[in-house]
Each structure stands twice: as C-alpha cells, then as structure tokens.
Design a protein around this motif. Structure first.
Motif, short mmCIF file in Angstrom:
data_model
loop_
_atom_site.label_atom_id
_atom_site.label_comp_id
_atom_site.label_asym_id
_atom_site.label_seq_id
_atom_site.Cartn_x
_atom_site.Cartn_y
_atom_site.Cartn_z
N ARG A 116 0.90 -1.10 0.06
CA ARG A 116 -0.02 -0.12 0.19
C ARG A 116 0.87 1.15 0.12
N PHE A 117 0.41 2.06 -0.80
CA PHE A 117 1.41 3.44 -1.12
C PHE A 117 0.47 4.57 -1.10
N PRO A 118 0.89 5.74 -0.33
CA PRO A 118 0.09 6.72 -0.51
C PRO A 118 0.84 7.67 -1.60
N ILE A 119 -0.19 8.24 -2.52
CA ILE A 119 0.41 9.15 -3.69
C ILE A 119 -0.06 10.56 -3.11
N LYS A 120 0.65 11.54 -3.02
CA LYS A 120 0.35 12.93 -2.68
C LYS A 120 0.56 14.14 -3.70
N ALA A 121 -0.65 14.76 -4.12
CA ALA A 121 -0.33 15.89 -5.11
C ALA A 121 -0.97 17.14 -4.61
N MET A 122 -0.43 18.07 -4.78
CA MET A 122 -1.18 19.63 -4.58
C MET A 122 -1.23 20.33 -5.85
N GLY A 123 -2.38 21.18 -5.68
CA GLY A 123 -2.41 22.34 -6.86
C GLY A 123 -3.54 23.02 -6.26
N ARG A 124 -3.89 24.05 -7.12
CA ARG A 124 -4.89 25.16 -6.84
C ARG A 124 -6.07 24.47 -6.55
N ALA A 125 -6.79 24.93 -5.64
CA ALA A 125 -8.17 24.11 -5.40
C ALA A 125 -9.04 24.83 -6.46
N LEU A 168 5.56 3.23 -9.77
CA LEU A 168 5.21 4.65 -8.98
C LEU A 168 6.21 5.69 -9.62
N ASP A 169 7.15 5.51 -10.28
CA ASP A 169 7.91 6.41 -11.15
C ASP A 169 7.02 7.10 -12.35
N ALA A 170 6.30 6.19 -12.86
CA ALA A 170 5.32 6.46 -13.76
C ALA A 170 4.20 7.60 -13.34
N ILE A 171 3.64 7.04 -12.19
CA ILE A 171 2.64 7.91 -11.92
C ILE A 171 3.18 9.24 -11.25
N TYR A 172 4.24 9.44 -10.90
CA TYR A 172 5.02 10.53 -10.29
C TYR A 172 5.44 11.40 -11.58
N ALA A 173 5.79 10.76 -12.45
CA ALA A 173 6.39 11.49 -13.79
C ALA A 173 4.98 12.24 -14.56
N GLU A 174 4.12 11.50 -14.59
CA GLU A 174 2.94 12.12 -15.23
C GLU A 174 2.20 13.04 -14.19
N LEU A 175 2.37 13.02 -12.87
CA LEU A 175 1.80 14.18 -11.97
C LEU A 175 2.49 15.34 -12.31
N THR A 176 3.81 15.10 -12.19
CA THR A 176 4.80 16.26 -12.05
C THR A 176 4.82 17.06 -13.34
N ALA A 177 4.41 16.36 -14.45
CA ALA A 177 4.59 16.77 -15.70
C ALA A 177 3.15 17.91 -15.99
N HIS A 178 2.27 17.55 -15.35
CA HIS A 178 0.78 18.41 -15.46
C HIS A 178 0.94 19.49 -14.84
N GLU A 179 0.37 20.59 -15.83
CA GLU A 179 0.71 22.05 -15.34
C GLU A 179 -0.01 22.51 -14.07
N ARG A 180 -0.98 21.55 -13.90
CA ARG A 180 -1.93 22.11 -12.61
C ARG A 180 -1.41 21.40 -11.26
N VAL A 181 -0.51 20.58 -11.34
CA VAL A 181 0.08 19.99 -10.29
C VAL A 181 1.27 20.61 -9.72
N VAL A 182 1.38 21.19 -8.37
CA VAL A 182 2.42 22.26 -7.97
C VAL A 182 3.53 21.12 -7.61
N TRP A 183 3.25 20.20 -6.88
CA TRP A 183 4.01 19.32 -6.24
C TRP A 183 3.40 17.83 -6.02
N ALA A 184 4.38 17.00 -6.11
CA ALA A 184 3.87 15.47 -5.80
C ALA A 184 4.71 14.78 -4.90
N LEU A 185 4.20 13.97 -3.86
CA LEU A 185 5.05 13.20 -2.82
C LEU A 185 4.75 11.85 -2.98
#
Length: 89
Positions: free
Chosen positions: A14-23, A72-89
């Motif tokens: 089980r692994f938590p993926i966290k992403a933050m962006g403008r609400a 996991l690398d693929a998920i983080y790569a796509e999240l961080t490449a998206h213009e609306r995602v400020v950061w992902a952990l």
C-alpha cells in the motif's frame, strides 16, 4: 538492477500518492484520473483531500496497491508533468 535493489519498498504494498495544486472543483478528479491510468481500480475510500488554511490549495492523497518502482515512477512523472500539479510526494 531489479526493483528490490533500487528501493527499500517490498512490492506489492500500500502506497500513498500525494499531489497538491490550486483548489478547484475538478482537481481531485484530475489527480485520481492520472493515478488510475497506472493503478486501475482506486476505491473511493482510498482518496482523501485536505484544503490549505486559506482554501487556495488542495492536497489530494490516493493510496494504491503499488506493484513496482516503475509503476510509482510513471505515476510521479505524469503528475509532476501536469501544469496544474504544483508538487507530488
């Protein structure tokens, strides 16, 4: 090099993926859609959100059953490449 040599994680896990962006009304959906492309079948109970104190930002956490470091690398790569995602952990 195998996945077990590249990470301390033991898969599957089980692994938590966290992403933050403008609400916004659709930010949670955006994050979940990206995660589900790589980890299908995310359950509603595995998704949580937390707005910032001022309500300007939204953190979305999606807990998945991770099967490999490459996944996991693929998920983080796509999240961080998206213009609306400020950061992902």
């Amino acid at each position: 090099m195998s996945d077990s040599e590249e990470t301390l994680l033991e898969f599957p896990c089980r692994f938590p993926i966290k992403a933050m962006g403008r609400a916004s009304d659709d930010f949670q959906t955006l994050v979940v859609d990206i995660v589900e492309r790589h980890a299908p079948g995310v359950e509603a109970t595995a998704i949580s959100t937390r707005p910032s104190n001022g309500g300007k930002w939204l953190a979305v956490t999606v807990t998945i059953e991770a099967h490999s470091k490459a996944q996991l690398d693929a998920i983080y790569a796509e999240l961080t490449a998206h213009e609306r995602v400020v950061w992902a952990l």
